[in-house]
Write a protein that holds these residues in place. Structure first.
Motif, PDB file in Angstrom:
ATOM      1  N   UNK B 104       0.836  -1.193   0.000  1.00 22.84           N
ATOM      2  CA  UNK B 104       0.000   0.000   0.000  1.00 22.84           C
ATOM      3  C   UNK B 104       0.875   1.248   0.000  1.00 22.84           C
ATOM      4  N   UNK B 105       0.324   2.321  -0.561  1.00 24.26           N
ATOM      5  CA  UNK B 105       1.046   3.583  -0.564  1.00 24.26           C
ATOM      6  C   UNK B 105       1.237   4.066   0.876  1.00 24.26           C
ATOM      7  N   UNK B 106       2.329   4.822   1.091  1.00 22.73           N
ATOM      8  CA  UNK B 106       2.641   5.301   2.443  1.00 22.73           C
ATOM      9  C   UNK B 106       1.529   6.191   2.998  1.00 22.73           C
ATOM     10  N   UNK B 111      -5.551   8.490   3.681  1.00 15.72           N
ATOM     11  CA  UNK B 111      -6.657   8.325   2.730  1.00 15.72           C
ATOM     12  C   UNK B 111      -7.871   7.750   3.460  1.00 15.72           C
ATOM     13  N   UNK B 112      -7.632   6.676   4.209  1.00 16.88           N
ATOM     14  CA  UNK B 112      -8.745   6.011   4.889  1.00 16.88           C
ATOM     15  C   UNK B 112      -9.399   6.940   5.909  1.00 16.88           C
ATOM     16  N   UNK B 132     -21.209   7.031  -0.679  1.00 21.22           N
ATOM     17  CA  UNK B 132     -20.256   6.193   0.064  1.00 21.22           C
ATOM     18  C   UNK B 132     -19.453   5.329  -0.887  1.00 21.22           C
ATOM     19  N   UNK B 133     -20.145   4.750  -1.892  1.00 20.08           N
ATOM     20  CA  UNK B 133     -19.438   3.925  -2.886  1.00 20.08           C
ATOM     21  C   UNK B 133     -18.370   4.746  -3.598  1.00 20.08           C
ATOM     22  N   UNK B 134     -18.710   6.012  -3.885  1.00 23.99           N
ATOM     23  CA  UNK B 134     -17.750   6.859  -4.590  1.00 23.99           C
ATOM     24  C   UNK B 134     -16.509   7.100  -3.720  1.00 23.99           C
ATOM     25  N   UNK B 135     -16.727   7.333  -2.417  1.00 27.16           N
ATOM     26  CA  UNK B 135     -15.594   7.541  -1.518  1.00 27.16           C
ATOM     27  C   UNK B 135     -14.726   6.288  -1.460  1.00 27.16           C
ATOM     28  N   UNK B 136     -15.372   5.121  -1.408  1.00 27.44           N
ATOM     29  CA  UNK B 136     -14.613   3.862  -1.400  1.00 27.44           C
ATOM     30  C   UNK B 136     -13.821   3.730  -2.694  1.00 27.44           C
ATOM     31  N   UNK B 137     -14.484   4.063  -3.810  1.00 30.26           N
ATOM     32  CA  UNK B 137     -13.839   3.953  -5.116  1.00 30.26           C
ATOM     33  C   UNK B 137     -12.579   4.817  -5.178  1.00 30.26           C
ATOM     34  N   UNK B 138     -12.670   6.044  -4.662  1.00 30.03           N
ATOM     35  CA  UNK B 138     -11.512   6.946  -4.653  1.00 30.03           C
ATOM     36  C   UNK B 138     -10.421   6.375  -3.740  1.00 30.03           C
ATOM     37  N   UNK B 139     -10.852   5.858  -2.578  1.00 34.23           N
ATOM     38  CA  UNK B 139      -9.876   5.272  -1.653  1.00 34.23           C
ATOM     39  C   UNK B 139      -9.156   4.090  -2.299  1.00 34.23           C
ATOM     40  N   UNK B 140      -9.913   3.263  -3.048  1.00 30.81           N
ATOM     41  CA  UNK B 140      -9.317   2.089  -3.701  1.00 30.81           C
ATOM     42  C   UNK B 140      -8.196   2.513  -4.641  1.00 30.81           C
ATOM     43  N   UNK B 141      -8.366   3.662  -5.309  1.00 33.22           N
ATOM     44  CA  UNK B 141      -7.316   4.135  -6.211  1.00 33.22           C
ATOM     45  C   UNK B 141      -6.155   4.726  -5.427  1.00 33.22           C
ATOM     46  N   UNK B 161     -19.051  19.003   2.517  1.00 35.00           N
ATOM     47  CA  UNK B 161     -18.067  18.614   3.524  1.00 35.00           C
ATOM     48  C   UNK B 161     -17.106  17.555   2.987  1.00 35.00           C
ATOM     49  N   UNK B 162     -17.666  16.526   2.339  1.00 40.52           N
ATOM     50  CA  UNK B 162     -16.803  15.470   1.816  1.00 40.52           C
ATOM     51  C   UNK B 162     -16.010  15.919   0.595  1.00 40.52           C
ATOM     52  N   UNK B 163     -16.582  16.831  -0.191  1.00 36.02           N
ATOM     53  CA  UNK B 163     -15.813  17.388  -1.311  1.00 36.02           C
ATOM     54  C   UNK B 163     -14.576  18.085  -0.758  1.00 36.02           C
ATOM     55  N   UNK B 164     -14.784  18.840   0.308  1.00 36.23           N
ATOM     56  CA  UNK B 164     -13.715  19.597   0.926  1.00 36.23           C
ATOM     57  C   UNK B 164     -12.615  18.669   1.453  1.00 36.23           C
ATOM     58  N   UNK B 165     -13.038  17.615   2.149  1.00 32.57           N
ATOM     59  CA  UNK B 165     -12.068  16.660   2.701  1.00 32.57           C
ATOM     60  C   UNK B 165     -11.289  15.981   1.574  1.00 32.57           C
ATOM     61  N   UNK B 166     -12.006  15.625   0.482  1.00 28.95           N
ATOM     62  CA  UNK B 166     -11.343  14.961  -0.641  1.00 28.95           C
ATOM     63  C   UNK B 166     -10.311  15.893  -1.276  1.00 28.95           C
ATOM     64  N   UNK B 167     -10.692  17.175  -1.432  1.00 32.32           N
ATOM     65  CA  UNK B 167      -9.767  18.132  -2.057  1.00 32.32           C
ATOM     66  C   UNK B 167      -8.539  18.376  -1.165  1.00 32.32           C
ATOM     67  N   UNK B 168      -8.740  18.418   0.154  1.00 35.00           N
ATOM     68  CA  UNK B 168      -7.592  18.539   1.072  1.00 35.00           C
ATOM     69  C   UNK B 168      -6.654  17.347   0.905  1.00 35.00           C
ATOM     70  N   UNK B 169      -7.260  16.166   0.779  1.00 37.62           N
ATOM     71  CA  UNK B 169      -6.483  14.938   0.609  1.00 37.62           C
ATOM     72  C   UNK B 169      -5.679  14.998  -0.687  1.00 37.62           C
TER      73      UNK B 169
END
Lengths: 327, 199
Positions: B104-106, B111-112, B132-141, B161-169
């Motif tokens: 797994x990436x460092x 991500x999780x 939720x599936x979309x968040x899992x899908x992004x995490x899988x990548x 809120x989740x868009x914001x968290x994803x963009x920070x990530x």
């Protein structure tokens, strides 16, 4: 943990059924099976080692092979309805077998017979892939149509062939372990062992493959290569079985559904468990086929259809959440 | 660096790219925008090696994508497709294991955490909501080890809120990797990216 308990339970069941099928039959043994180990010549020993043993061992390896072929077919075509009979493998193998026997090129139980069955099975599966408009229902319908044509041609060959050794259409369509002897079992074993090894080798990639063609590529899996090797594996498993015992209905379809219900969908454990469950079910089915209507023997395929089809319906209702409907 | 060099690509009824060129830097976040049907997903699939350009080439880290095997490609880039197919009822945890068999990436723990995957870990993917599936899908990548991450519409089904968290990530991962993100609602997200490709 759950997997280990389930495996041990099924393996024990399989071993018990195996011993039971050596013990049970029209002729009642006057010795226990274990006391006959290493003995030859007596009626009991001949009955056990030359008649019942090849049948029981044949049921184990053919059951394992058909269970795994079913699991592989469902994985590779990403369809819970895929099974060797529906995608042309069984009918291709039947036609291959009947053609060589009917034309006198080879006899039943010979290696040439098995080879032809494997090659025809592979040809039929490839033809379905080539002709199918898509990988969903179109694929299964193409398989169904091609199977019907191949079965009809096989029937024609049987009708016009003068060879007495060709067996009846009922033998090929319903399947029967009656003709299994030690040499036939020995002959088909390498085919099935190689088919199983190929299938197990592929199983780690099948989970990624279940996420779709595009995602498999992104994950580093070559989907075409995977399908190609799977077809070789399934053709070896189904072709060798059909050449020896005809087409046995429902086993390949049913086994993976039972296994997913027991241990979930991950393929690594799923294919191994399919081998175990397939072997157990076929030994059980053969035991029932030759004992419940003594002195008659019920054609095995009739029994697997009679019990397998309702079992499948119940399982499908139980495990609705395991496969996803995309519509 | 991903170098898209003069590529052309046509669908049977439509020419999508003709002599198109672009660069995705080795580090930093890049936003990919364009009208519906302009070829954003096609471009992801071309970079991802699922499709091959009719002309031109795509070079990642100096290697021509067309000449690499699926396995070799998977080691240099990781993709979250717009739509994932989940045929079987795997749990989220099983899926995470399936895509990261070797390593797994460092940045995987980040991500999780950012995508709040731990709360979903034991649930079946088929029982999750689209978001939720979309968040899992992004995490899988993102948990796969790679130089580049290509995320096709990772924000479309997320709340603010989740868009914001994803963009920070994305910003965090882009410090050491190249991240290409497809989004159609571009105006709102553009300030969060280091570069912008418009097609």
């Amino acid at each position: 943990m759950k997997k280990a308990i389930v495996s041990v339970f099924i393996a024990t069941l399989m071993a018990s059924l195996f011993v039971l099928s050596l013990r049970t039959g029209i002729l009642h043994l006057s010795h226990s099976v274990f006391s006959l180990i290493g003995k030859h010549g007596s009626t009991d020993a001949i009955t056990v080692w030359d008649v019942r043993f090849p049948r029981a061992v044949g049921a184990l390896i053919i059951g394992a092979g058909l269970g795994v072929a079913g699991g592989l077919a469902q994985a590779i075509f990403r369809n819970p309805l895929a099974e060797p009979t529906l995608i042309g493998l069984s009918s291709g193998a039947t036609l291959g077998s009947i053609t060589v026997i009917g034309t006198g090129i080879a006899a039943y139980g010979s290696i040439v017979n098995a080879l032809f069955a494997v090659v025809f099975a592979m040809g039929a599966a490839s033809l379905v892939q080539l002709l199918a408009p898509n990988k969903g229902n179109g694929f299964l319908l193409t398989g169904l149509a091609l199977s019907a044509v191949l079965t009809a041609i096989a029937g024609l060959v049987i009708t016009i062939s003068p060879k007495p050794g060709i067996q009846s259409l009922a033998f090929w369509n319903f399947g029967s372990l009656t003709l299994l002897n030690n040499s036939t079992v020995l002959m088909i074993s390498p085919f099935i062992v190689i088919g199983l090894i190929l299938a197990f080798a592929l199983s780690p990639s099948l989970d990624g493959y279940s996420l779709g063609e595009t995602t498999s590529h992104f994950l580093g899996i070559n989907p075409r290569k995977l399908r190609f090797i799977s077809i070789i594996s399934m053709a070896l498993l189904v072709g060798a079985s059909v050449s020896a015992v005809g087409a046995i209905a429902f086993l390949g379809l049913l086994v993976p559904h039972i296994v997913r219900l027991l241990i979930g969908p991950a393929h690594r454990g799923m294919l191994l468990m399919s081998a175990l469950v397939g072997a157990t079910l076929l030994v059980l089915a053969d035991l029932l086929a030759r004992t419940i209507a003594q002195p008659h023997e019920i054609p095995l395929g009739l029994l697997t259809s009679l019990l397998g089809a309702p079992a499948l319906i119940i399982l499908l209702r139980l495990q609705r959440s395991q496969w996803v409907d995309h519509d | 660096m991903i170098e898209i060099k003069e590529i052309s690509f046509s669908r049977p009824t439509k020419e999508i790219f003709k002599g198109f060129s672009a660069l995705v830097p080795a580090t930093g976040s890049t936003l990919l925008t364009g009208a519906n049907g302009s070829g954003k997903t096609t471009l992801i699939n071309l970079i991802g090696g699922v499709l091959k350009p009719n002309a031109g080439c795509i070079i990642i880290n100096g290697l021509d994508v067309a000449k690499l095997s699926a396995k070799e490609q998977s080691k240099i880039r990781s993709v979250a497709p717009q739509r994932r197919i989940f045929d079987l009822a795997f749990t989220v945890n099983q899926l995470l294991e399936i895509v990261s068999v070797e390593s797994r990436a460092a940045h995987s723990p980040d991500v999780l955490e950012a995508l709040e995957i731990d709360a979903l870990a034991d649930l079946k993917i088929t029982e999750l909501s689209i978001g939720q599936q979309q968040r899992v899908s992004v995490a899988l990548a993102l948990i796969q080890e790679a130089s580049f991450y290509l995320l096709d519409e990772p924000l479309s089904a997320q709340d603010v809120n989740h868009q914001d968290r994803t963009l920070d990530l994305v910003t965090m991962i882009a410090k050491e990797h190249g991240v290409l993100v497809v989004a159609h609602n571009s105006a709102a997200f553009e300030p969060r990216f280091d570069a912008h490709i418009s097609i």
